[in-house]
Design an enzyme around this catalytic site. Sequence first.
Site, PDB file in Angstrom:
ATOM      1  N   ALA A   1       0.835  -1.203   0.000  1.00 48.68           N
ATOM      2  CA  ALA A   1       0.000   0.000   0.000  1.00 48.68           C
ATOM      3  C   ALA A   1       0.868   1.250   0.000  1.00 48.68           C
ATOM      4  O   ALA A   1       1.992   1.259   0.511  1.00 48.68           O
ATOM      5  CB  ALA A   1      -0.920  -0.002   1.217  1.00 48.68           C
TER       6      ALA A   1
ATOM      7  N   GLY B   1       0.809  -5.736   0.457  1.00 51.78           N
ATOM      8  CA  GLY B   1      -0.205  -5.832  -0.579  1.00 51.78           C
ATOM      9  C   GLY B   1       0.351  -6.284  -1.914  1.00 51.78           C
ATOM     10  O   GLY B   1      -0.380  -6.855  -2.723  1.00 51.78           O
TER      11      GLY B   1
ATOM     12  N   GLU C   1       0.286  -9.938  -1.657  1.00 51.37           N
ATOM     13  CA  GLU C   1      -1.123 -10.352  -1.690  1.00 51.37           C
ATOM     14  C   GLU C   1      -1.664 -10.324  -3.119  1.00 51.37           C
ATOM     15  O   GLU C   1      -2.449 -11.197  -3.509  1.00 51.37           O
ATOM     16  CB  GLU C   1      -1.950  -9.440  -0.782  1.00 51.37           C
ATOM     17  CG  GLU C   1      -1.658  -9.668   0.696  1.00 51.37           C
ATOM     18  CD  GLU C   1      -2.400  -8.714   1.600  1.00 51.37           C
ATOM     19  OE1 GLU C   1      -3.085  -9.175   2.522  1.00 51.37           O
ATOM     20  OE2 GLU C   1      -2.293  -7.482   1.381  1.00 51.37           O
TER      21      GLU C   1
ATOM     22  N   GLU D   1       3.213  -6.647   7.386  1.00 53.53           N
ATOM     23  CA  GLU D   1       2.300  -5.684   8.023  1.00 53.53           C
ATOM     24  C   GLU D   1       2.433  -5.614   9.535  1.00 53.53           C
ATOM     25  O   GLU D   1       2.208  -4.550  10.125  1.00 53.53           O
ATOM     26  CB  GLU D   1       0.851  -6.029   7.647  1.00 53.53           C
ATOM     27  CG  GLU D   1       0.467  -5.673   6.218  1.00 53.53           C
ATOM     28  CD  GLU D   1       0.796  -6.769   5.215  1.00 53.53           C
ATOM     29  OE1 GLU D   1       0.336  -6.687   4.065  1.00 53.53           O
ATOM     30  OE2 GLU D   1       1.534  -7.718   5.586  1.00 53.53           O
TER      31      GLU D   1
END
Length: 343
Positions: A145, A190, A193, A213
Amino acid sequence: MAAAAAAAAAAAPGALGILQGRRARLVAACCARLSPGWRLSGSWTVPRVDPATWARGWTPAAGGAAWRRGYSSEVKTEDELRVRYLEEENRGIVVLGINRAYAKNSLSTNLIKMLSKAVDALKSDKKVRTIIVRSEVPGIFCAGADLKERVKMNSSEVGPFVSKIRAVINEIANLPVPTIAAIDGLALGGGLELALACDIRVAASSAKMGLVETKLAIIPGGGGTQRLPRAIGMSLAKELIFSARVLDGQAAKAVGLISHVLEQNQEGDAAYRKALDLAREFLPQGPVAMRVAKLAINQGMEVDLVTGLAIEEACYAQTIPTKDRLEGLLAFKEKRTPRYKGE
């Protein structure tokens, strides 16, 4: 078939009847995702967007002629995401190239919008056979992110933004054709992911991957807590998430996080080249078969074996009336390459 199973389940007594009823409904739902004409229903059906509406004179990024050959006068959404429909021997392969060099390809509000728009166009385009997700920036796949953007958000904005990231990653996971993540650099949070949502992951040995994270006192929010355990097992996934450990390509291959690891080349696109080789292997196969095979695998992995076998049966039945199946048999008889049309 699904209706008969549901009726039989309704007549069965007790817990067994409840279980059979649930199983029949799941199989019926699986069948419902494949309506006549092979248009996938639900989240997989959107109006077709003409790729020509995206054409804005994109110039290919620097790289060897070997991999540039076969690109059309291609299309894009905006500079942060390049959507390329390959041609010649690569026709049917689409490349989604992330291009935010100044922000390490981090997932911003704008990039998420671009990804969502691209996926909406691709998932109903029957000419698309395989999708490769890669980076246009050397040494970076996606750093997660955009934290510089995130720090400007108030608490009420963070949740909805993460939900949008999760939704787009889920859309990529639900694409009806094979997807390959080519990880030629850093894939954190992310970014990993996003790669986990793809069917197949390949990486350069120098790539770095991890769900980091917990270092920021949060947890993976784009599906990482669910897809990583499914990819490498619960215990090891917990270890990696709890420790925020980062793996290189060799270590990722050893734990089963990726399928192939390559030594990086001078152009910095070793993983992409491997992904392209894999995509070429997929191209000759029957398009309908590829779609229902993916559906059968994805749905079957979430249920018990008996239900999974019923889903496989339902999906197999969808291939029987197709013109492609008859073409495959005829080509075998005539000892020639089949000419599949996805019908």
